[in-house]
Write a protein that holds these residues in place. Sequence first.
Motif, PDB file in Angstrom:
ATOM      1  N   VAL A   1       0.835  -1.204   0.000  1.00 21.52           N
ATOM      2  CA  VAL A   1       0.000   0.000   0.000  1.00 21.52           C
ATOM      3  C   VAL A   1       0.866   1.249   0.000  1.00 21.52           C
ATOM      4  CG1 VAL A   1      -1.602   1.345   1.424  1.00 21.52           C
ATOM      5  CG2 VAL A   1      -2.012  -1.081   1.043  1.00 21.52           C
ATOM      6  N   ARG A   2       1.902   1.257   0.812  1.00 17.42           N
ATOM      7  CA  ARG A   2       2.790   2.432   0.881  1.00 17.42           C
ATOM      8  C   ARG A   2       3.480   2.682  -0.458  1.00 17.42           C
ATOM      9  NH1 ARG A   2       4.729   0.587   6.636  1.00 17.42           N
ATOM     10  NH2 ARG A   2       3.195   1.688   7.891  1.00 17.42           N
TER      11      ARG A   2
ATOM     12  N   THR B   1       2.423   1.736  -3.412  1.00 13.30           N
ATOM     13  CA  THR B   1       1.400   2.164  -4.367  1.00 13.30           C
ATOM     14  C   THR B   1       1.102   3.646  -4.196  1.00 13.30           C
ATOM     15  OG1 THR B   1       0.436  -0.043  -4.408  1.00 13.30           O
ATOM     16  CG2 THR B   1      -0.957   1.766  -5.157  1.00 13.30           C
ATOM     17  N   CYS B   2       0.999   4.110  -2.957  1.00 14.09           N
ATOM     18  CA  CYS B   2       0.750   5.530  -2.700  1.00 14.09           C
ATOM     19  C   CYS B   2       1.894   6.387  -3.217  1.00 14.09           C
ATOM     20  CB  CYS B   2       0.538   5.775  -1.207  1.00 14.09           C
ATOM     21  SG  CYS B   2      -1.021   5.139  -0.584  1.00 14.09           S
ATOM     22  N   LEU B   3       3.125   5.950  -2.989  1.00 20.05           N
ATOM     23  CA  LEU B   3       4.279   6.689  -3.495  1.00 20.05           C
ATOM     24  C   LEU B   3       4.259   6.755  -5.022  1.00 20.05           C
ATOM     25  CD1 LEU B   3       7.181   5.373  -1.237  1.00 20.05           C
ATOM     26  CD2 LEU B   3       6.204   7.671  -1.242  1.00 20.05           C
ATOM     27  N   GLU B   4       3.910   5.645  -5.638  1.00 20.26           N
ATOM     28  CA  GLU B   4       3.859   5.589  -7.096  1.00 20.26           C
ATOM     29  C   GLU B   4       2.806   6.550  -7.641  1.00 20.26           C
ATOM     30  OE1 GLU B   4       2.233   2.170  -9.620  1.00 20.26           O
ATOM     31  OE2 GLU B   4       4.400   1.796  -9.514  1.00 20.26           O
ATOM     32  N   ARG B   5       1.662   6.611  -7.003  1.00 21.04           N
ATOM     33  CA  ARG B   5       0.602   7.529  -7.437  1.00 21.04           C
ATOM     34  C   ARG B   5       1.037   8.984  -7.313  1.00 21.04           C
ATOM     35  NH1 ARG B   5      -4.394   4.619  -4.469  1.00 21.04           N
ATOM     36  NH2 ARG B   5      -4.623   2.909  -5.931  1.00 21.04           N
ATOM     37  N   GLU B   6       1.875   9.265  -6.319  1.00 17.12           N
ATOM     38  CA  GLU B   6       2.369  10.625  -6.121  1.00 17.12           C
ATOM     39  C   GLU B   6       3.542  10.938  -7.047  1.00 17.12           C
ATOM     40  OE1 GLU B   6       3.409  10.848  -2.020  1.00 17.12           O
ATOM     41  OE2 GLU B   6       1.346  10.616  -1.344  1.00 17.12           O
ATOM     42  N   GLY B   7       3.985   9.947  -7.786  1.00 19.70           N
ATOM     43  CA  GLY B   7       5.098  10.154  -8.712  1.00 19.70           C
ATOM     44  C   GLY B   7       6.454  10.146  -8.032  1.00 19.70           C
ATOM     45  N   ARG B   8       6.510   9.523  -6.864  1.00 24.90           N
ATOM     46  CA  ARG B   8       7.778   9.448  -6.144  1.00 24.90           C
ATOM     47  C   ARG B   8       8.234   8.007  -6.087  1.00 24.90           C
ATOM     48  NH1 ARG B   8       7.670  11.672  -0.510  1.00 24.90           N
ATOM     49  NH2 ARG B   8       5.811  10.425  -0.318  1.00 24.90           N
TER      50      ARG B   8
END
Length: 74
Positions: free
Chosen positions: A54-55, A57-64
Motif C-alpha cells: 500500500v505504501r 502504491t501511494c508513493l507511485e501515485r504521487e510520482g515518487r
Amino acid sequence: MLLACNLDRERAARELWIHRRTLHYRLDRIRELSGVDPSSARGLQLFRAALTSVRLTCLEREGRRAEDPPPLSA
C-alpha cells in the motif's frame, strides 16, 4: 505499532493511546474480517507485505520512488 513494539500488546496499546482491550478487540476484528491471525508469524508476514504494498502504491501515485525523501511540509 504492534510490530514496532515487538508484539508487546500492552506497550502497543499505550503507544496508540488506547485501552488494551480495545487493541485486543481490533486484532480479533482483523482476524474475523480477513481470516488471517495478526498475532501469528504467518499473519504478521502477510500484513507487513500488504502494508508495504500500500505504501509503495501511494508513493507511485504521487510520482515518487521509495528512495526519494518525503516532501517538506509547509
